[in-house]
Motif scaffolding. Structure first.
Motif, PDB file in Angstrom:
ATOM      1  N   TYR A   1       8.884  21.591  -9.268  1.00  0.00           N
ATOM      2  CA  TYR A   1       9.245  20.372 -10.002  1.00  0.00           C
ATOM      3  C   TYR A   1       8.851  19.124  -9.212  1.00  0.00           C
ATOM      4  CZ  TYR A   1      11.809  16.308 -11.464  1.00  0.00           C
ATOM      5  OH  TYR A   1      12.105  15.011 -11.821  1.00  0.00           O
ATOM      6  N   THR A   2       9.171  19.114  -7.925  1.00  0.00           N
ATOM      7  CA  THR A   2       8.967  17.927  -7.093  1.00  0.00           C
ATOM      8  C   THR A   2       7.509  17.503  -7.033  1.00  0.00           C
ATOM      9  OG1 THR A   2      10.931  18.409  -5.760  1.00  0.00           O
ATOM     10  CG2 THR A   2       9.251  17.018  -4.753  1.00  0.00           C
ATOM     11  N   PHE A   3       6.603  18.459  -6.936  1.00  0.00           N
ATOM     12  CA  PHE A   3       5.183  18.120  -6.832  1.00  0.00           C
ATOM     13  C   PHE A   3       4.409  18.420  -8.107  1.00  0.00           C
ATOM     14  CE2 PHE A   3       6.541  19.292  -2.430  1.00  0.00           C
ATOM     15  CZ  PHE A   3       6.652  17.981  -1.983  1.00  0.00           C
ATOM     16  N   GLY A   4       5.123  18.838  -9.136  1.00  0.00           N
ATOM     17  CA  GLY A   4       4.502  19.108 -10.424  1.00  0.00           C
ATOM     18  C   GLY A   4       4.968  18.115 -11.469  1.00  0.00           C
TER      19      GLY A   4
ATOM     20  N   GLY B   1      -4.304  15.502 -10.331  1.00  0.00           N
ATOM     21  CA  GLY B   1      -5.011  15.750  -9.069  1.00  0.00           C
ATOM     22  C   GLY B   1      -4.119  15.484  -7.869  1.00  0.00           C
ATOM     23  N   ASN B   2      -3.319  14.427  -7.934  1.00  0.00           N
ATOM     24  CA  ASN B   2      -2.371  14.125  -6.859  1.00  0.00           C
ATOM     25  C   ASN B   2      -1.326  15.220  -6.735  1.00  0.00           C
ATOM     26  OD1 ASN B   2      -3.761  11.685  -7.474  1.00  0.00           O
ATOM     27  ND2 ASN B   2      -2.143  10.495  -6.526  1.00  0.00           N
ATOM     28  N   SER B   3      -0.905  15.736  -7.876  1.00  0.00           N
ATOM     29  CA  SER B   3       0.061  16.839  -7.903  1.00  0.00           C
ATOM     30  C   SER B   3      -0.505  18.053  -7.178  1.00  0.00           C
ATOM     31  CB  SER B   3       0.406  17.191  -9.346  1.00  0.00           C
ATOM     32  OG  SER B   3       1.123  18.402  -9.429  1.00  0.00           O
ATOM     33  N   ALA B   4      -1.744  18.388  -7.480  1.00  0.00           N
ATOM     34  CA  ALA B   4      -2.381  19.553  -6.862  1.00  0.00           C
ATOM     35  C   ALA B   4      -2.523  19.351  -5.352  1.00  0.00           C
ATOM     36  CB  ALA B   4      -3.743  19.802  -7.498  1.00  0.00           C
ATOM     37  N   ARG B   5      -2.907  18.137  -4.937  1.00  0.00           N
ATOM     38  CA  ARG B   5      -3.042  17.861  -3.503  1.00  0.00           C
ATOM     39  C   ARG B   5      -1.684  17.939  -2.799  1.00  0.00           C
ATOM     40  NH1 ARG B   5      -6.271  12.648  -1.732  1.00  0.00           N
ATOM     41  NH2 ARG B   5      -5.725  13.613   0.275  1.00  0.00           N
ATOM     42  N   GLY B   6      -0.638  17.453  -3.476  1.00  0.00           N
ATOM     43  CA  GLY B   6       0.694  17.514  -2.894  1.00  0.00           C
ATOM     44  C   GLY B   6       1.153  18.947  -2.693  1.00  0.00           C
TER      45      GLY B   6
ATOM     46  N   ASN C   1       5.547  10.354   3.191  1.00  0.00           N
ATOM     47  CA  ASN C   1       4.347   9.788   3.804  1.00  0.00           C
ATOM     48  C   ASN C   1       3.088  10.478   3.289  1.00  0.00           C
ATOM     49  OD1 ASN C   1       3.479   7.747   5.714  1.00  0.00           O
ATOM     50  ND2 ASN C   1       2.723   9.443   6.972  1.00  0.00           N
ATOM     51  N   THR C   2       3.172  11.790   3.093  1.00  0.00           N
ATOM     52  CA  THR C   2       2.020  12.526   2.568  1.00  0.00           C
ATOM     53  C   THR C   2       1.708  12.103   1.141  1.00  0.00           C
ATOM     54  OG1 THR C   2       2.467  14.448   3.973  1.00  0.00           O
ATOM     55  CG2 THR C   2       1.117  14.819   2.021  1.00  0.00           C
ATOM     56  N   MET C   3       2.723  12.062   0.291  1.00  0.00           N
ATOM     57  CA  MET C   3       2.489  11.696  -1.107  1.00  0.00           C
ATOM     58  C   MET C   3       2.062  10.233  -1.239  1.00  0.00           C
ATOM     59  SD  MET C   3       2.759  14.484  -2.714  1.00  0.00           S
ATOM     60  CE  MET C   3       2.687  13.895  -4.420  1.00  0.00           C
ATOM     61  N   GLY C   4       2.630   9.356  -0.411  1.00  0.00           N
ATOM     62  CA  GLY C   4       2.226   7.952  -0.435  1.00  0.00           C
ATOM     63  C   GLY C   4       0.779   7.780  -0.015  1.00  0.00           C
TER      64      GLY C   4
ATOM     65  N   ARG D   1       0.847  -1.197   0.000  1.00  0.00           N
ATOM     66  CA  ARG D   1       0.000   0.000   0.000  1.00  0.00           C
ATOM     67  C   ARG D   1       0.883   1.246   0.000  1.00  0.00           C
ATOM     68  NH1 ARG D   1      -5.311   0.055   2.332  1.00  0.00           N
ATOM     69  NH2 ARG D   1      -4.725   2.103   3.158  1.00  0.00           N
ATOM     70  N   GLY D   2       0.470   2.256  -0.745  1.00  0.00           N
ATOM     71  CA  GLY D   2       1.263   3.474  -0.821  1.00  0.00           C
ATOM     72  C   GLY D   2       1.491   4.138   0.516  1.00  0.00           C
ATOM     73  N   ASP D   3       0.470   4.080   1.403  1.00  0.00           N
ATOM     74  CA  ASP D   3       0.601   4.740   2.696  1.00  0.00           C
ATOM     75  C   ASP D   3       1.463   3.940   3.673  1.00  0.00           C
ATOM     76  OD1 ASP D   3      -1.315   2.762   2.779  1.00  0.00           O
ATOM     77  OD2 ASP D   3      -2.809   3.935   3.862  1.00  0.00           O
ATOM     78  N   ASN D   4       1.804   2.711   3.349  1.00  0.00           N
ATOM     79  CA  ASN D   4       2.712   1.914   4.175  1.00  0.00           C
ATOM     80  C   ASN D   4       4.089   1.767   3.519  1.00  0.00           C
ATOM     81  OD1 ASN D   4       0.813   1.461   6.202  1.00  0.00           O
ATOM     82  ND2 ASN D   4       0.096  -0.449   5.312  1.00  0.00           N
ATOM     83  N   ALA D   5       4.082   1.403   2.250  1.00  0.00           N
ATOM     84  CA  ALA D   5       5.348   1.122   1.546  1.00  0.00           C
ATOM     85  C   ALA D   5       6.255   2.343   1.478  1.00  0.00           C
ATOM     86  CB  ALA D   5       5.063   0.607   0.136  1.00  0.00           C
ATOM     87  N   SER D   6       5.686   3.496   1.162  1.00  0.00           N
ATOM     88  CA  SER D   6       6.509   4.689   0.944  1.00  0.00           C
ATOM     89  C   SER D   6       7.309   5.058   2.188  1.00  0.00           C
ATOM     90  CB  SER D   6       5.616   5.867   0.525  1.00  0.00           C
ATOM     91  OG  SER D   6       4.957   5.588  -0.688  1.00  0.00           O
ATOM     92  N   GLY D   7       6.633   5.164   3.316  1.00  0.00           N
ATOM     93  CA  GLY D   7       7.319   5.540   4.554  1.00  0.00           C
ATOM     94  C   GLY D   7       8.321   4.504   5.009  1.00  0.00           C
TER      95      GLY D   7
END
Length: 343
Positions: free
Chosen positions: A260-263, A218-223, A124-127, A68-74
């Motif tokens: 760049y990082t979030f776009g 959409g993920n980019s905008a939320r980030g 963790n936020t992006m995941g 899961r993204g919210d577990n694997a990323s961190g």
């Protein structure tokens, strides 16, 4: 090991590298850094998330939980960042850092543009955003043969396939492979038109979204909304991004790095191959150090070396022979190579 200091390009892994064999990686290798893990877990506790200590200390690995993204990323970030801190600085002069996909966020922390806790906040936020808005998926397919030599016309064939199927994109250029991403109908269409090779490709990547494509705007905008430019500072070590662009200490426009990082990093192709080749050409390191966890990035890194014929390498056989004689890659996910890297 020679007493002479060697220059090193450091590479951080992306998603999908913490698997059953890596269970317990942080506790096994970083018992002295449990305070670091506790700091990261304090952030997760605020979100009501399972602690990394609990995940890493689990009795068994389950694909549904650990990918899961919210577990694997961190979890991957914690292991990779701790590995970076463990590199023997008396033996290695780190000349630049880069990473694959999510590894860019880790590279930001390793390079000093983010503090360790801030790097974890970003990852963790992006995941978590990726998991909450899971859009599309990814599959991987090679354009090189078993000796890692490019098959004439195969890369162009894959690019033509992407151009022919709506909502299919090149997500990552990964050594001798392309990671394709898109919505489910596009992925199924691609799978139906790609020949099964090596009994494994085309291979779907579990719990992966359509990373590095316009589908994630959409993920980019939320980030960008959740993670302000004030998190960032000047890097202390040159950082190479997913275009092969080098961000230099004391010369990095912070707002541009944040954008760049979030776009673009989220919505456009991530060229890991170009990042590695840039690191080799611009900094001429004696060795490439791959942070753990996992060992899967070694092949893609070696394939990038072969693509630019680094050190005269032109095939897998060349690379294996060189590794036995004078290693050009040291993987911290492999115990026999790790011992030559850590203090």
């Amino acid at each position: 090991m020679s007493t002479a200091k060697r220059t090193a390009l450091v590479v951080a892994p992306g998603r999908g590298v913490y698997n059953a064999a890596e269970l317990g990686y942080f506790h096994r290798h970083h018992e002295s850094r449990l305070d670091l893990l506790a700091g990261f877990d304090a952030q997760r506790a605020e979100r009501g998330q399972t602690s990394l200590a609990e995940l890493d200390g689990a009795e068994r690995f389950t694909l549904s939980k650990f990918t899961r993204g919210d577990n694997a990323s961190g979890l991957i970030y914690a292991c990779s960042y701790a590995d970076y801190l463990a590199i023997d600085r008396e033996a290695f002069d780190i000349v630049a850092v880069t990473g694959n996909s999510m590894g860019w966020y880790t590279a930001l922390a390793c390079g000093g543009a983010l503090e360790g806790d801030q790097g974890f906040e970003v990852v963790n936020t992006m995941g978590t955003i990726m998991q909450e808005d899971l859009i599309g998926g990814q599959l991987i397919y090679p354009f090189v043969d078993g000796d890692w030599r490019e098959i004439p016309g195969k890369r162009e064939e894959l690019i033509a396939l992407v151009e022919d199927i709506p909502d299919l994109h090149i997500s990552i250029r990964l050594g001798g492979m392309l990671v394709l991403a898109g919505l489910e109908p596009a992925l199924k269409e691609a799978e139906s038109r790609l020949l099964l090779i090596q009994d494994r490709y085309p291979m779907r990547l579990a719990n992966h979204a359509a990373f590095h494509t316009p589908l994630l705007k959409g993920n980019s905008a939320r980030g960008k909304s959740a993670l302000p430019p004030s998190l960032f500072g000047q890097p202390e070590t040159p950082m190479i991004d997913g275009r092969g662009h080098v961000w230099l200490p004391k010369a990095t426009p912070i707002e541009t790095l944040w954008d760049y990082t979030f776009g673009e990093q989220v919505t456009q192709t991530y060229d890991f191959t170009r990042a590695v080749i840039t690191g080799l050409h611009e900094f001429a390191p004696d060795v490439v150090i791959l942070l753990g966890p996992g060992t899967t990035l070694g092949g893609a890194t070696a394939q990038a070396m072969i693509e630019c014929e680094w050190g005269g390498l032109t095939s897998k056989a060349d690379f294996i022979a060189r590794q036995k004689e004078d290693p050009v890659i040291l993987s911290m996910g492999m115990d026999d190579q790790r011992k030559d890297v850590i203090a």
